[in-house]
Structures are given as structure tokens and as C-alpha cells.
Design a protein around this motif. Structure first.
Motif, short mmCIF file in Angstrom:
data_model
loop_
_atom_site.label_atom_id
_atom_site.label_comp_id
_atom_site.label_asym_id
_atom_site.label_seq_id
_atom_site.Cartn_x
_atom_site.Cartn_y
_atom_site.Cartn_z
N ILE A 91 0.84 -1.20 0.00
CA ILE A 91 0.00 0.00 0.00
C ILE A 91 0.87 1.25 0.00
O ILE A 91 0.61 2.20 -0.74
N LEU A 92 1.93 1.25 0.81
CA LEU A 92 2.83 2.40 0.87
C LEU A 92 3.50 2.64 -0.48
O LEU A 92 3.51 3.77 -0.98
N VAL A 93 4.02 1.61 -1.07
CA VAL A 93 4.70 1.76 -2.36
C VAL A 93 3.71 2.17 -3.44
O VAL A 93 4.01 3.01 -4.29
N SER A 94 2.50 1.63 -3.40
CA SER A 94 1.47 2.03 -4.36
C SER A 94 1.12 3.50 -4.20
O SER A 94 0.98 4.23 -5.19
N LEU B 63 9.82 3.42 -11.36
CA LEU B 63 9.67 1.97 -11.36
C LEU B 63 10.97 1.23 -11.13
O LEU B 63 10.99 0.17 -10.51
N ALA B 64 12.09 1.78 -11.59
CA ALA B 64 13.38 1.13 -11.32
C ALA B 64 13.71 1.21 -9.84
O ALA B 64 14.22 0.25 -9.26
N ALA B 65 13.39 2.33 -9.21
CA ALA B 65 13.62 2.47 -7.77
C ALA B 65 12.77 1.47 -7.00
O ALA B 65 13.24 0.83 -6.04
N ALA C 228 4.83 -8.79 -6.93
CA ALA C 228 3.54 -8.17 -6.64
C ALA C 228 3.71 -6.68 -6.37
O ALA C 228 2.89 -5.86 -6.82
N LEU C 229 4.76 -6.33 -5.66
CA LEU C 229 5.03 -4.93 -5.34
C LEU C 229 5.29 -4.12 -6.61
O LEU C 229 4.70 -3.06 -6.82
N TRP D 75 3.36 -0.49 -10.94
CA TRP D 75 3.15 -0.23 -12.37
C TRP D 75 1.67 -0.02 -12.67
O TRP D 75 1.29 0.93 -13.36
N LEU D 76 0.81 -0.89 -12.11
CA LEU D 76 -0.63 -0.77 -12.35
C LEU D 76 -1.16 0.55 -11.80
O LEU D 76 -1.97 1.22 -12.44
N SER D 77 -0.69 0.94 -10.62
CA SER D 77 -1.10 2.23 -10.04
C SER D 77 -0.72 3.37 -10.97
O SER D 77 -1.52 4.29 -11.20
N ASN D 78 0.49 3.31 -11.53
CA ASN D 78 0.94 4.33 -12.46
C ASN D 78 0.03 4.39 -13.69
O ASN D 78 -0.33 5.47 -14.15
N GLN D 79 -0.34 3.24 -14.21
CA GLN D 79 -1.18 3.20 -15.40
C GLN D 79 -2.59 3.72 -15.11
O GLN D 79 -3.18 4.44 -15.92
#
Length: 166
Positions: free
Chosen positions: A3-6, A22-24, A40-41, A46-50
Motif C-alpha cells: 500500500i505504501l509503495v502504491s 519503477l526502477a527504484a 507483486a510490489l 506499475w498498475l497504479s501508475n497506469q
């Protein structure tokens, strides 16, 4: 942690659009998670970004735009796998060596994979230019540093909580 990373991915996406770190996130996941959870992370970031890009920032809904999104996702997953291998190979070594090498490997492989997958797409000259890659490196470096500081603070708070007498 997902959740934090998202959340950080969403904030980064809003602030930097397609320069999501995304590389980070791939390097961070490789350093802190196993293979399945790390995937999953990275996939969630990536999905959040999209979702932010197409839903809030109104990216054009063209074949090339969707292909760039897919190229970013594939590149992020490859970056995670390479960083994970680096971390496994350096297991037991000093974090002073492991942490920066995981980040550098993830960033370099992310950019190489993005170059290979994105080269035939419209806008590749601008997207893959030295100026843009340099800016993305800055974004990734700051995001990676922030993630590592948050992890350190989280671990410090957890150890302080567990050290309290019952």
C-alpha cells in the motif's frame, strides 16, 4: 508495504507523469522482499501508475500509449529480476555495497529494456534521449532514497516498540 509503495507510485505518477520511479521500486522490492512479493510490489506500482495515467492524467488512448505502458511494465519486472539476482549474489555482504548496486542494476536494466521494447514506438527518440533518461534517473534516485529512509524509520519504530517492556 504494498500500500505504501502504491501510494508513493501514485504520488510520483501525479508529479512526474510517465517518469514513475519503477526502477527504484524494483530495486527496493529486490532488497526487501522475496521473489513473489517483490513481483507483486512492482506489478502493483506499475498498475497504479497506469491507472493514474489513463484515469486521472488522461493519457491518449492510442496503441502506442498502451504499448509504452506495457513496455514500462515489462521493463520494471526485468529490472526487479536482475536486481534480485544482484541481491542474492551479494547476500551477506555489506549493505554499503549491496544497496547501491541493486539500484544501479535495476535502473540500468530498466532503461535498457525500455530502449529495446520502446524503440519501435512513436516518441522513442524523445523518451529515450539522454536528457529524459537523466531526469528519470534523478526521479528514481530520490524515490529510492525516500523508500530506504522510510524503511529505516519503519524498522527503527518497530524495534523501539518491541523493546518496550510489556
Amino acid at each position: 508495504m504494498i500500500i505504501l509503495v502504491s501510494a508513493l507510485s501514485v504520488i510520483g505518477s501525479l508529479a512526474f507523469a510517465c517518469a514513475a520511479p519503477l526502477a527504484a521500486i524494483a530495486a527496493f522490492a529486490a532488497l526487501t522482499r522475496g521473489r513473489t512479493t517483490g513481483l507483486a510490489l512492482v506489478g502493483t506500482a506499475w498498475l497504479s501508475n497506469q491507472i493514474v495515467g489513463f484515469g486521472l492524467l488522461h493519457y491518449p488512448q492510442t496503441v502506442d500509449t498502451f504499448a509504452w505502458g506495457a513496455a514500462m511494465g515489462v521493463s520494471a519486472l526485468i529490472a526487479f529480476f536482475v536486481a534480485h539476482v544482484v541481491v542474492e549474489r551479494l547476500q551477506g555482504r555489506s549493505p554499503v555495497l549491496t544497496v547501491p548496486l541493486a539500484f544501479v542494476a535495476a535502473f540500468a536494466i530498466y532503461q535498457m529494456a525500455l530502449f529495446v521494447t520502446g524503440y519501435p514506438l512513436e516518441g522513442s527518440e524523445a523518451t529515450l534521449s539522454a536528457d529524459v533518461v537523466g531526469r528519470v534517473f534523478e526521479v528514481d534516485l530520490v524515490a529510492f532514497g525516500a523508500l530506504m529512509i522510510l524503511l529505516w524509520a519503519w524498522n527503527l519504530a518497530r524495534s523501539a516498540t518491541s523493546a518496550r517492556p510489556a
